[in-house]
Design a protein around this motif. Sequence first.
Motif, mmCIF file in Angstrom:
data_model
loop_
_atom_site.group_PDB
_atom_site.id
_atom_site.type_symbol
_atom_site.label_atom_id
_atom_site.label_comp_id
_atom_site.label_asym_id
_atom_site.label_seq_id
_atom_site.Cartn_x
_atom_site.Cartn_y
_atom_site.Cartn_z
ATOM 1 N N TYR A 1 44.696 -121.438 18.376
ATOM 2 C CA TYR A 1 43.514 -121.435 19.411
ATOM 3 C C TYR A 1 42.781 -122.869 19.394
ATOM 4 C CZ TYR A 1 39.082 -119.364 20.528
ATOM 5 O OH TYR A 1 37.881 -119.176 21.149
ATOM 6 N N PHE A 2 42.772 -123.357 18.296
ATOM 7 C CA PHE A 2 42.145 -124.695 18.404
ATOM 8 C C PHE A 2 42.808 -125.840 19.081
ATOM 9 C CE2 PHE A 2 40.394 -123.497 13.914
ATOM 10 C CZ PHE A 2 39.370 -122.855 14.284
ATOM 11 N N TRP A 3 44.253 -125.739 19.106
ATOM 12 C CA TRP A 3 44.924 -126.498 19.880
ATOM 13 C C TRP A 3 44.811 -126.323 21.214
ATOM 14 C CZ3 TRP A 3 47.458 -130.735 18.497
ATOM 15 C CH2 TRP A 3 48.112 -130.724 17.388
ATOM 16 N N ASN A 4 44.758 -125.050 21.732
ATOM 17 C CA ASN A 4 44.406 -124.787 23.178
ATOM 18 C C ASN A 4 43.233 -125.174 23.537
ATOM 19 O OD1 ASN A 4 47.065 -123.553 23.730
ATOM 20 N ND2 ASN A 4 46.493 -121.727 22.844
ATOM 21 N N GLN A 5 42.278 -125.091 22.857
ATOM 22 C CA GLN A 5 40.793 -125.468 23.215
ATOM 23 C C GLN A 5 40.629 -126.987 23.348
ATOM 24 O OE1 GLN A 5 38.336 -124.013 20.150
ATOM 25 N NE2 GLN A 5 37.367 -122.273 21.570
ATOM 26 N N LEU A 6 41.224 -127.678 22.469
ATOM 27 C CA LEU A 6 41.191 -128.991 22.528
ATOM 28 C C LEU A 6 41.900 -129.596 23.865
ATOM 29 C CD1 LEU A 6 40.297 -131.668 21.128
ATOM 30 C CD2 LEU A 6 42.456 -131.606 19.873
ATOM 31 N N CYS A 7 43.026 -129.039 24.168
ATOM 32 C CA CYS A 7 43.893 -129.502 25.303
ATOM 33 C C CYS A 7 43.087 -129.018 26.537
ATOM 34 C CB CYS A 7 45.199 -128.814 25.354
ATOM 35 S SG CYS A 7 46.235 -129.554 23.838
ATOM 36 N N TYR A 8 42.249 -127.934 26.527
ATOM 37 C CA TYR A 8 41.845 -127.456 27.693
ATOM 38 C C TYR A 8 40.412 -128.317 27.933
ATOM 39 C CZ TYR A 8 38.668 -124.774 30.596
ATOM 40 O OH TYR A 8 37.627 -124.523 31.565
ATOM 41 N N PHE A 9 39.686 -128.783 26.890
ATOM 42 C CA PHE A 9 38.618 -129.712 26.935
ATOM 43 C C PHE A 9 39.002 -131.001 27.532
ATOM 44 C CE2 PHE A 9 36.514 -127.177 23.179
ATOM 45 C CZ PHE A 9 35.956 -126.391 24.145
ATOM 46 N N ILE A 10 40.134 -131.504 26.951
ATOM 47 C CA ILE A 10 40.446 -133.032 27.380
ATOM 48 C C ILE A 10 40.926 -132.960 28.831
ATOM 49 C CG2 ILE A 10 42.064 -134.642 27.230
ATOM 50 C CD1 ILE A 10 42.199 -134.004 24.052
ATOM 51 N N LYS A 11 41.642 -131.827 29.235
ATOM 52 C CA LYS A 11 42.269 -131.894 30.579
ATOM 53 C C LYS A 11 41.210 -131.633 31.557
ATOM 54 C CE LYS A 11 44.632 -128.017 31.585
ATOM 55 N NZ LYS A 11 45.801 -127.098 31.783
ATOM 56 N N GLN A 12 40.151 -130.745 31.206
ATOM 57 C CA GLN A 12 39.065 -130.462 32.158
ATOM 58 C C GLN A 12 38.289 -131.546 32.373
ATOM 59 O OE1 GLN A 12 35.816 -128.240 30.229
ATOM 60 N NE2 GLN A 12 35.450 -126.856 32.062
ATOM 61 N N ASP A 13 38.120 -132.456 31.445
ATOM 62 C CA ASP A 13 37.238 -133.983 31.574
ATOM 63 C C ASP A 13 38.086 -134.836 32.503
ATOM 64 O OD1 ASP A 13 35.033 -132.957 30.248
ATOM 65 O OD2 ASP A 13 35.666 -133.701 28.420
ATOM 66 N N TYR A 14 39.398 -134.901 32.112
ATOM 67 C CA TYR A 14 40.149 -136.108 32.718
ATOM 68 C C TYR A 14 40.449 -135.620 34.264
ATOM 69 C CZ TYR A 14 40.740 -139.281 28.813
ATOM 70 O OH TYR A 14 40.725 -140.193 28.042
ATOM 71 N N GLU A 15 40.608 -134.473 34.546
ATOM 72 C CA GLU A 15 40.691 -134.021 35.822
ATOM 73 C C GLU A 15 39.705 -134.281 36.824
ATOM 74 O OE1 GLU A 15 42.154 -130.128 35.792
ATOM 75 O OE2 GLU A 15 44.341 -130.563 35.616
ATOM 76 N N LYS A 16 38.665 -134.729 36.217
ATOM 77 C CA LYS A 16 37.308 -134.652 37.206
ATOM 78 C C LYS A 16 37.511 -136.411 37.481
ATOM 79 C CE LYS A 16 34.679 -131.161 34.954
ATOM 80 N NZ LYS A 16 33.338 -131.039 34.034
ATOM 81 N N VAL A 17 38.248 -137.316 36.924
ATOM 82 C CA VAL A 17 38.234 -138.631 37.000
ATOM 83 C C VAL A 17 38.947 -138.934 38.591
ATOM 84 C CG1 VAL A 17 38.982 -140.822 36.261
ATOM 85 C CG2 VAL A 17 38.256 -139.173 34.557
ATOM 86 N N LYS A 18 38.226 -139.776 39.166
ATOM 87 C CA LYS A 18 38.609 -140.035 40.699
ATOM 88 C C LYS A 18 39.851 -141.110 40.568
ATOM 89 C CE LYS A 18 34.896 -137.927 43.108
ATOM 90 N NZ LYS A 18 33.507 -138.261 44.259
ATOM 91 N N ASP A 19 39.443 -142.072 39.867
ATOM 92 C CA ASP A 19 40.376 -143.355 39.874
ATOM 93 C C ASP A 19 40.844 -143.529 38.401
ATOM 94 O OD1 ASP A 19 39.485 -144.006 42.311
ATOM 95 O OD2 ASP A 19 37.689 -145.122 41.682
ATOM 96 N N PHE A 20 42.113 -143.173 38.461
ATOM 97 C CA PHE A 20 42.845 -142.957 37.140
ATOM 98 C C PHE A 20 43.230 -144.568 36.747
ATOM 99 C CE2 PHE A 20 43.559 -138.650 38.593
ATOM 100 C CZ PHE A 20 43.027 -138.128 37.452
ATOM 101 N N THR A 21 43.120 -144.732 35.397
ATOM 102 C CA THR A 21 43.858 -146.082 34.854
ATOM 103 C C THR A 21 45.056 -145.408 34.157
ATOM 104 O OG1 THR A 21 42.949 -145.357 32.660
ATOM 105 C CG2 THR A 21 41.598 -146.940 34.505
ATOM 106 N N GLN A 22 45.926 -146.567 33.921
ATOM 107 C CA GLN A 22 47.329 -146.124 33.313
ATOM 108 C C GLN A 22 47.125 -145.296 32.035
ATOM 109 O OE1 GLN A 22 50.409 -146.790 34.587
ATOM 110 N NE2 GLN A 22 50.826 -145.101 32.847
#
Length: 638
Positions: free
Chosen positions: A230-251
Amino acid sequence: MAATSNIAVLLKYFASKQNSAFVVYKDFADYIKRYAQHNVEEVPDLVSYLGNPESAIDKELIPLIKSKQVALIDQDPSKKQIFVTGFFNSKFADRYKEIQSNPAVPFPTITDLPKQAPLEVLNKQNSQDIVFNLMKKQDKNDRQLYAIIIPNNVPAVIFPGNIPISILVDSVMGKIRRMLKKEEYHDYYLKKLRIANPGKEMTSKNFFTDFVNKPDVAMRSLESAGDSFYFWNQLCYFIKQDYEKVKDFTQEDINVLQSVYIAEIVISFFKNEAQQNLQRESALKTLQNLLQKPPYYFTMDTILKFTDSKGIPLYGQYTEKDLKEFLQKETTESSNQELPQLLVFKVDNGTRYFVYKNNVIPLIVRLASDAHTAIDEKLTKEWFRLLQNFEKRPEMHDEGAFNNKLKAECAVEAPPLYALLNANFLPILNMEMQETSTVGAQGSIFEGNEMMSYAGILQLNRNTILENAKILLPVWYTIPIISWIIALFTKKSNKKKKVNKQKTNVVVKETEEQSENEVSASKPVTKKDALKHAAQAVEAEFVPSGSTLENELSSYRKQWNKMITKEANNNLTEDVNALIRDYLRKVLRTLPAKGFTADRVSELAEQLCNTPNMKKITEHDALLNYTQLYMVFLVKNI
């Protein structure tokens, strides 16, 4: 490199020697011709490359192209090149070694391939399929170069097939861990995780801390069921949610997104594995419990038909391999040089039975009780016929001959009982029971170290059977003079009857068979006949080999009907039988003959036994088995 005729190996060696995946066809043909000339004595298969090597090379390249190990570039003979996939397998394998030591190194992607590289050599699959398949079973080789397709236009990750999938998992976790160790991310995601789990703040903090600072502990948590998923899925969801909002991706952003998507699949895989392990362990525990219940002895066919409390087959919740390992363990492992918990015995027809050793004596007592009536009635009738003809047998007057007769009858009437009584583990079991003082608790068929006689086990008395047979004789058989005169004439006529009987038996049998065939051909199959036929098929599934429907009914009736007085016992049995008859009569009005199956009978019996009146009887399992068998008995004799 040792001499070889494997063209795939030679191509990879030639590419590495040139430090390029692009091999000029003409140059390789010249090389392999020289190679063949030099090594043909050691490897005779190279003879095909001595003359004009091109035709032999073309033939060998066909299967390599199909398996994506190579690709041809430009069909013009002067410009034709061979692209060797294995060259990049080695190159990208080195990249993953760098990532393990330095998580900042990016994953290899399609852009890392030369522009002229043919993309058809890549084994392209979506991330879910490829990661799941490789984690289930991986055949490491340098023939495959996987392109792990990630959603939302995130660049695909190249993964060489010659390194373990665990390296990809470690790399993914290492990149996420590296990001979370940064101060601005560490406190931010820890706070989000704690807020999302009110009441579990300390547990979620410990999980987060272990992942960031203790990689081994974090990975072990993936291999066990619990809150960690449950904690693994939550952590991955939070990270993915924030990073997908980024417009200009760095490497680095791309690396984190690639890692999170793959990590979610890895977590899902381990979660499924943990759930399957729990299901398998639960099913095997249920199997163990069912093997301890009546009728105590089971064939492999019966074991494969076991179901759980919801009616779902256990076989399927565990695999054939799991079942074999369970039975192997139960029938071989033991402590202190004792017998294993699960014993195996075999009847004369080859059928093998499994029985737990603590149930062996109760099973023998039960089978002996069932066989008692059948053998008693058979011997009474047989001795009556003999006495009618003024014939005598040694077993009528000699106890030793009587026991030999009972042994022979037991082999015919009760094969499982006979097999148990002659099993080589029985004396050892008796010694174990004496040492553990369990003989009194279960009863015994031994007198010291000697097994009781068959008469004692079956509770049959020679004199009683003989008296019962004599009671059936007409009264004049007891008057000496009259009986002597009758015997005189009977013995003479018996000789003639035997000869005539042998002659007529053949004619009668042929006539009966012809009549039966004529009747069956003229009569249409009625629902009653179809139901009888279905009942016989169900009987074969419910009744163990070597037993009978009547014996099983009698045995289960004794288990659930505990009434002491004969009248009360008979009344309870009749009340239960009446309930079953009334219930079955209603069902049969709408039930088609083909619907009368073992599963349907089990379902009907379960429904009836769960009614208030039937629930008053405490021995539910015995009552359920009795109900099933009595339904079959009713339909069979409809």
